[in-house]
Design an enzyme around this catalytic site. Structure first.
Site, mmCIF file in Angstrom:
data_model
loop_
_atom_site.group_PDB
_atom_site.id
_atom_site.type_symbol
_atom_site.label_atom_id
_atom_site.label_comp_id
_atom_site.label_asym_id
_atom_site.label_seq_id
_atom_site.Cartn_x
_atom_site.Cartn_y
_atom_site.Cartn_z
ATOM 1 N N MET A 146 10.417 -6.142 2.362
ATOM 2 C CA MET A 146 11.743 -5.642 2.015
ATOM 3 C C MET A 146 12.354 -4.888 3.191
ATOM 4 O O MET A 146 13.284 -4.084 3.015
ATOM 5 C CB MET A 146 11.679 -4.749 0.774
ATOM 6 C CG MET A 146 11.289 -5.490 -0.479
ATOM 7 S SD MET A 146 11.825 -4.707 -2.012
ATOM 8 C CE MET A 146 10.993 -3.126 -1.915
ATOM 9 N N ALA A 175 12.483 -2.224 6.512
ATOM 10 C CA ALA A 175 11.963 -0.901 6.872
ATOM 11 C C ALA A 175 10.547 -1.051 7.399
ATOM 12 O O ALA A 175 9.614 -0.384 6.963
ATOM 13 C CB ALA A 175 12.035 0.047 5.676
ATOM 14 N N LEU A 176 10.381 -1.955 8.347
ATOM 15 C CA LEU A 176 9.057 -2.365 8.787
ATOM 16 C C LEU A 176 8.320 -1.244 9.508
ATOM 17 O O LEU A 176 8.902 -0.471 10.256
ATOM 18 C CB LEU A 176 9.161 -3.579 9.721
ATOM 19 C CG LEU A 176 9.847 -4.820 9.147
ATOM 20 C CD1 LEU A 176 9.781 -5.964 10.150
ATOM 21 C CD2 LEU A 176 9.232 -5.235 7.823
ATOM 22 N N HIS A 177 7.015 -1.168 9.238
ATOM 23 C CA HIS A 177 6.142 -0.225 9.908
ATOM 24 C C HIS A 177 4.923 -0.993 10.434
ATOM 25 O O HIS A 177 4.836 -2.221 10.315
ATOM 26 C CB HIS A 177 5.733 0.921 8.981
ATOM 27 C CG HIS A 177 5.183 0.472 7.660
ATOM 28 N ND1 HIS A 177 4.003 -0.232 7.523
ATOM 29 C CD2 HIS A 177 5.670 0.620 6.390
ATOM 30 C CE1 HIS A 177 3.771 -0.488 6.253
ATOM 31 N NE2 HIS A 177 4.769 0.012 5.538
ATOM 32 N N HIS A 237 3.255 -3.651 8.245
ATOM 33 C CA HIS A 237 3.901 -4.961 8.212
ATOM 34 C C HIS A 237 3.584 -5.755 9.484
ATOM 35 O O HIS A 237 3.329 -6.966 9.426
ATOM 36 C CB HIS A 237 5.421 -4.802 8.109
ATOM 37 C CG HIS A 237 5.904 -4.149 6.854
ATOM 38 N ND1 HIS A 237 6.505 -2.923 6.845
ATOM 39 C CD2 HIS A 237 5.868 -4.558 5.560
ATOM 40 C CE1 HIS A 237 6.841 -2.597 5.607
ATOM 41 N NE2 HIS A 237 6.447 -3.570 4.815
ATOM 42 N N LYS A 243 -2.841 -2.822 0.206
ATOM 43 C CA LYS A 243 -2.427 -1.531 -0.345
ATOM 44 C C LYS A 243 -1.779 -1.716 -1.715
ATOM 45 O O LYS A 243 -2.000 -0.926 -2.626
ATOM 46 C CB LYS A 243 -1.457 -0.809 0.588
ATOM 47 C CG LYS A 243 -1.078 0.600 0.090
ATOM 48 C CD LYS A 243 -0.180 1.308 1.060
ATOM 49 C CE LYS A 243 1.241 0.831 0.953
ATOM 50 N NZ LYS A 243 1.870 1.250 -0.340
ATOM 51 N N SER A 270 6.732 2.230 3.610
ATOM 52 C CA SER A 270 8.129 2.489 3.942
ATOM 53 C C SER A 270 8.619 3.774 3.293
ATOM 54 O O SER A 270 9.493 4.467 3.823
ATOM 55 C CB SER A 270 9.000 1.308 3.488
ATOM 56 O OG SER A 270 8.610 0.117 4.137
#
Length: 312
Positions: A53, A55-57, A60, A176, A213
């Site tokens: 969705m 808001a990549l961190h 991801h 997760k 996120s």
């Protein structure tokens, strides 16, 4: 199981961004004919998809790196970025959910993504909210399903639609979101969807906080309080030699002693059925927790191996 971020090991390359179904189909056709969206002369391999969705961190990005490995050098890696309205309930954060497509695409450069499919809701749901939806069944009625009614139905509906649109051979999901991963695997099995589902271990900060996120919503004080979730999971796993009651008891003690943490649920479940295990259970299990820290709802989980009673 957890992991720390691996090195990219991939040359810097900005993925092709497509927003519509025809653009996606064109990228797929070009890859099938040439071996990649950039015209490499190698034959086509497998197509892998990572659904997000935005808001990549780093969590991801680790999924995308793994997708690159699974697809192979001649394969195609598609990352979908779509904030799915069907999986948000009343009062949840659909409108304030972070959106930064340009920033997300920049993060994907060099980690192996070939195509970013970033549709608007009218592209995914051209006739408005779908009349026919996928049901998660009893998996969607407990834990996350009980706390967020209809959430997993919305997840499965968009996952199935994106699988049809992207047509992947492999779909990768983070461990997760354990209940979501279980539901997707069950849907693929029960509905005969020709996609291999691969789970990728949770990526954590050095202090144990699972990447999410929603961590961006936490104040510095709340972030410190949120560490109680991973501490509780570790404490529970360490108590496995005292059986299922010991696991829950020791995890609960950590949470009960944590300031600013409001527990939604803490459960030790069968990793295949998501049913709560009995007190005399032995074997592999998942310890799941959901809690609010401030106004932010967080989830986490830990694999636990409960030994037979004769070994305790």
């Amino acid at each position: 199981m957890t992991t720390t971020p691996s090195g990219a090991g991939t040359a810097q390359r900005t993925p092709l961004v497509v927003r519509t179904r025809p653009e996606l189909q064109d990228a797929q056709m070009r890859w099938a004919l040439t071996g990649s969206v950039e015209g490499a002369d190698a034959g086509p391999g497998q197509r892998a998809v990572v659904m997000t969705m935005g808001a990549l961190h780093e969590g991801h990005l680790e999924l995308v790196r793994r997708a690159r490995t699974e697809a192979g050098p001649n394969g195609q890696v598609v990352v979908t970025i779509f904030v799915n309205p069907l999986q948000f309930g009343t009062g949840e954060d659909l409108e304030k959910y972070p959106r930064d497509l340009d920033g997300d695409v920049a993060k994907l450069a060099g980690v192996g993504a070939d195509v970013v499919f970033a549709p608007t809701p009218d592209v995914v749901y051209p006739d408005g909210d779908p009349v026919v939806r996928v049901s998660a069944g009893r998996i969607g009625e407990v834990l996350e399903g009980a706390s967020r009614p209809g959430h997993l139905d919305g997840v499965l509906t968009v996952v199935l639609k994106l699988m049809h649109l992207v047509r992947p051979d492999i779909a990768l999901f983070g461990e997760k979101d354990a209940q979501q991963l279980l539901a997707v695997r069950r849907m693929v099995r029960d509905l005969e969807v020709p996609v291999e589902v691969v789970g990728v271990p949770t990526v954590r900060e050095g202090d144990g906080l699972a990447l999410s996120s929603r961590n961006a919503y936490l104040s510095p004080e709340e972030r410190e309080q949120a560490l109680a979730l991973s501490r509780a999971l570790r404490a529970g796993a360490a108590a496995a030699d005292r059986g299922a009651p010991g696991v829950i008891n020791d995890a609960r003690e950590v949470l009960d002693g944590a300031d600013g943490v409001v527990v939604d649920y803490l459960a030790l479940v069968d990793p295949v059925t998501v049913d709560a295990v009995t007190d005399d259970f032995s074997g592999p299990a998942l310890l799941l927790v959901a809690a609010r820290v401030g106004s932010t709802r967080l989830i986490d989980n830990q694999a636990v191996e409960v030994p037979p009673e004769v070994q305790r």
